[in-house]
Motif scaffolding. Structure first.
Motif, mmCIF file in Angstrom:
data_model
loop_
_atom_site.group_PDB
_atom_site.id
_atom_site.type_symbol
_atom_site.label_atom_id
_atom_site.label_comp_id
_atom_site.label_asym_id
_atom_site.label_seq_id
_atom_site.Cartn_x
_atom_site.Cartn_y
_atom_site.Cartn_z
ATOM 1 N N TYR A 63 -9.141 10.059 15.242
ATOM 2 C CA TYR A 63 -9.019 10.987 14.117
ATOM 3 C C TYR A 63 -7.556 11.102 13.724
ATOM 4 C CZ TYR A 63 -8.762 15.356 11.495
ATOM 5 O OH TYR A 63 -8.494 16.298 10.536
ATOM 6 N N THR A 64 -7.300 11.006 12.414
ATOM 7 C CA THR A 64 -5.938 11.158 11.902
ATOM 8 C C THR A 64 -5.959 12.049 10.670
ATOM 9 O OG1 THR A 64 -6.180 9.134 10.575
ATOM 10 C CG2 THR A 64 -5.126 8.913 12.742
ATOM 11 N N GLU A 65 -4.785 12.523 10.280
ATOM 12 C CA GLU A 65 -4.612 13.267 9.039
ATOM 13 C C GLU A 65 -3.537 12.563 8.229
ATOM 14 O OE1 GLU A 65 -3.993 17.404 9.872
ATOM 15 O OE2 GLU A 65 -6.026 17.652 10.695
ATOM 16 N N SER A 66 -3.945 12.029 7.084
ATOM 17 C CA SER A 66 -3.058 11.199 6.267
ATOM 18 C C SER A 66 -2.484 10.053 7.099
ATOM 19 C CB SER A 66 -1.925 12.044 5.666
ATOM 20 O OG SER A 66 -1.264 11.340 4.639
ATOM 21 N N GLY A 67 -3.323 9.505 7.978
ATOM 22 C CA GLY A 67 -2.938 8.362 8.789
ATOM 23 C C GLY A 67 -2.185 8.696 10.050
ATOM 24 N N ARG A 68 -1.848 9.966 10.254
ATOM 25 C CA ARG A 68 -1.071 10.378 11.417
ATOM 26 C C ARG A 68 -1.976 11.038 12.457
ATOM 27 N NH1 ARG A 68 2.481 12.248 7.169
ATOM 28 N NH2 ARG A 68 4.410 11.038 7.089
ATOM 29 N N ALA A 69 -1.852 10.614 13.701
ATOM 30 C CA ALA A 69 -2.606 11.241 14.777
ATOM 31 C C ALA A 69 -2.041 12.613 15.067
ATOM 32 C CB ALA A 69 -2.559 10.377 16.028
ATOM 33 N N HIS A 70 -2.883 13.498 15.514
ATOM 34 C CA HIS A 70 -2.422 14.843 15.884
ATOM 35 C C HIS A 70 -1.451 14.710 17.058
ATOM 36 C CE1 HIS A 70 -2.542 19.000 17.409
ATOM 37 N NE2 HIS A 70 -2.969 19.336 16.206
ATOM 38 N N PRO A 71 -0.387 15.485 17.055
ATOM 39 C CA PRO A 71 0.611 15.364 18.140
ATOM 40 C C PRO A 71 0.020 15.509 19.540
ATOM 41 C CG PRO A 71 1.457 16.747 16.384
ATOM 42 C CD PRO A 71 0.019 16.471 16.052
ATOM 43 N N GLU A 72 -1.093 16.270 19.669
ATOM 44 C CA GLU A 72 -1.683 16.485 20.989
ATOM 45 C C GLU A 72 -2.729 15.435 21.340
ATOM 46 O OE1 GLU A 72 -3.195 20.419 21.000
ATOM 47 O OE2 GLU A 72 -1.251 21.375 20.723
ATOM 48 N N ALA A 73 -3.023 14.517 20.384
ATOM 49 C CA ALA A 73 -4.058 13.515 20.637
ATOM 50 C C ALA A 73 -3.575 12.482 21.653
ATOM 51 C CB ALA A 73 -4.417 12.820 19.328
ATOM 52 N N ALA B 125 0.825 -1.202 0.000
ATOM 53 C CA ALA B 125 0.000 0.000 0.000
ATOM 54 C C ALA B 125 0.865 1.260 0.000
ATOM 55 C CB ALA B 125 -0.918 0.005 1.220
ATOM 56 N N ALA B 126 0.274 2.369 -0.431
ATOM 57 C CA ALA B 126 0.946 3.659 -0.306
ATOM 58 C C ALA B 126 1.205 3.941 1.166
ATOM 59 C CB ALA B 126 0.086 4.757 -0.921
ATOM 60 N N ASP B 127 2.215 4.752 1.439
ATOM 61 C CA ASP B 127 2.583 4.977 2.834
ATOM 62 C C ASP B 127 1.437 5.559 3.655
ATOM 63 O OD1 ASP B 127 2.657 7.402 1.523
ATOM 64 O OD2 ASP B 127 4.610 8.017 2.323
ATOM 65 N N PHE B 128 0.681 6.511 3.077
ATOM 66 C CA PHE B 128 -0.417 7.110 3.839
ATOM 67 C C PHE B 128 -1.561 6.115 4.048
ATOM 68 C CE2 PHE B 128 -0.855 8.318 -0.628
ATOM 69 C CZ PHE B 128 -2.149 7.937 -0.943
ATOM 70 N N THR B 129 -1.733 5.198 3.086
ATOM 71 C CA THR B 129 -2.747 4.158 3.249
ATOM 72 C C THR B 129 -2.338 3.193 4.353
ATOM 73 O OG1 THR B 129 -3.373 4.309 0.916
ATOM 74 C CG2 THR B 129 -3.996 2.300 2.090
ATOM 75 N N ALA B 130 -1.078 2.804 4.360
ATOM 76 C CA ALA B 130 -0.588 1.892 5.402
ATOM 77 C C ALA B 130 -0.735 2.521 6.782
ATOM 78 C CB ALA B 130 0.878 1.534 5.137
ATOM 79 N N ARG B 131 -0.456 3.819 6.879
ATOM 80 C CA ARG B 131 -0.633 4.496 8.169
ATOM 81 C C ARG B 131 -2.098 4.489 8.601
ATOM 82 N NH1 ARG B 131 3.017 8.293 5.804
ATOM 83 N NH2 ARG B 131 1.291 9.737 5.376
ATOM 84 N N ARG B 132 -2.987 4.728 7.635
ATOM 85 C CA ARG B 132 -4.422 4.719 7.960
ATOM 86 C C ARG B 132 -4.859 3.338 8.439
ATOM 87 N NH1 ARG B 132 -6.996 4.936 3.082
ATOM 88 N NH2 ARG B 132 -6.113 7.019 2.867
ATOM 89 N N ILE B 133 -4.411 2.294 7.745
ATOM 90 C CA ILE B 133 -4.801 0.934 8.120
ATOM 91 C C ILE B 133 -4.258 0.581 9.506
ATOM 92 C CG2 ILE B 133 -4.513 -1.504 7.522
ATOM 93 C CD1 ILE B 133 -4.506 -0.616 4.558
ATOM 94 N N GLU B 134 -3.016 0.964 9.752
ATOM 95 C CA GLU B 134 -2.418 0.685 11.064
ATOM 96 C C GLU B 134 -3.178 1.410 12.170
ATOM 97 O OE1 GLU B 134 2.030 -0.195 12.733
ATOM 98 O OE2 GLU B 134 1.795 1.227 11.079
#
Length: 258
Positions: free
Chosen positions: A248-258, A226-235
């Motif tokens: 909630y994530t953005e491009s699979g990444r959680a907000h630093p304050e989450a 998968a694309a890197d952002f897809t893999a992050r979302r799946i993980e």
């Protein structure tokens, strides 16, 4: 001395008029002229410069709905984009509250929604699809249609593309996708498809125009396929299925304050 008309109304097709007005003309005048033109036409439209916010406000207050962008209109010998606003004789009267809501609905921002499903087997592998229209593998699902429930959309997509009925469970993850490679931004909603038998993949009936293959994959394989952002979302969605991580994530990444 001939007085310059406040607006110019031109018939451009059978039943279609196009209106123009100088910058100083108030919305009340344009509204009156649009109403007058509609007595002899089924449609009145205007083409506006996307940078001219004042003209766009005038068009809206005159009761004209935004319909989209006409690309490459020749203006002063140069191709330029123009916003299309229009009012139809059949539109709801302006004094009706529904008319105001329709006006707002025509120009307020709209965001694409994508529904996907996280389906796992008893080894915690994830059902992944090899798509015909891109090289990267992805979760099953697709774009939510206009006025369609995202929960129903993802189950519909699985039935259409994989020939399987799996009701969408809990919403595991909301992932915002930034603009990318010609796409506007979007929101991806990942629903839980639960734990399914490992032999499910062999029983799927693939829609050949959309899906080349569908197989259960480990997270290590997901990262390879998968694309890197897809893999992050799946993980992130997999972590949520196990009661961990941020919803909630953005491009699979959680907000630093989450």
């Amino acid at each position: 001395m001939t007085e310059e008309p406040l607006t110019i109304v031109t018939t451009v097709a059978d039943g279609v008029a196009r209106i123009e007005w100088p910058a100083y003309v108030p919305a009340s005048v344009v509204r009156r002229e649009v109403a007058a033109a509609l007595t002899a036409h089924a449609r009145v439209e205007v083409l506006l410069d996307p940078r001219d916010e004042t003209a766009q406000r005038v068009a809206a207050w005159a009761g004209m709905q935004r319909e989209g962008t006409m690309r490459g209109v020749t203006v002063s010998g140069e191709p330029q984009d123009r916003l299309v606003y229009a009012r139809l004789a059949s539109d709801v009267p302006l004094e009706d509250p529904q008319s105001f809501r329709s006006l707002l609905n025509s120009f307020l921002p709209r965001k694409r929604a994508i529904g996907q499903m996280l389906v796992r087997d008893d080894q915690d592998r994830v059902l992944l699809c090899q798509l015909t229209y891109k090289k990267d593998w992805d979760l099953p699902g697709g774009v939510v249609e206009l006025n369609e429930s995202p929960r129903l959309a993802v189950s519909r997509e699985l039935e259409e593309e994989l020939g399987v009925e799996i009701p969408a469970g809990e919403l595991l993850l909301t992932d915002w996708l930034p603009p990318w490679s010609g796409w506007d931004d979007a929101v991806c909603l990942v629903f839980d498809g639960g734990v399914q038998p490992a032999d499910l993949a062999a029983e799927l009936v693939l829609q050949p125009n959309e899906i080349r293959a569908a197989e259960f994959k480990t997270m290590a394989e997901v990262r390879e396929l998968a694309a890197d952002f897809t893999a992050r979302r799946i993980e992130s969605a997999l972590a949520r299925a196990h009661g961990r991580g941020a919803p909630y994530t953005e491009s699979g990444r959680a907000h630093p304050e989450a």
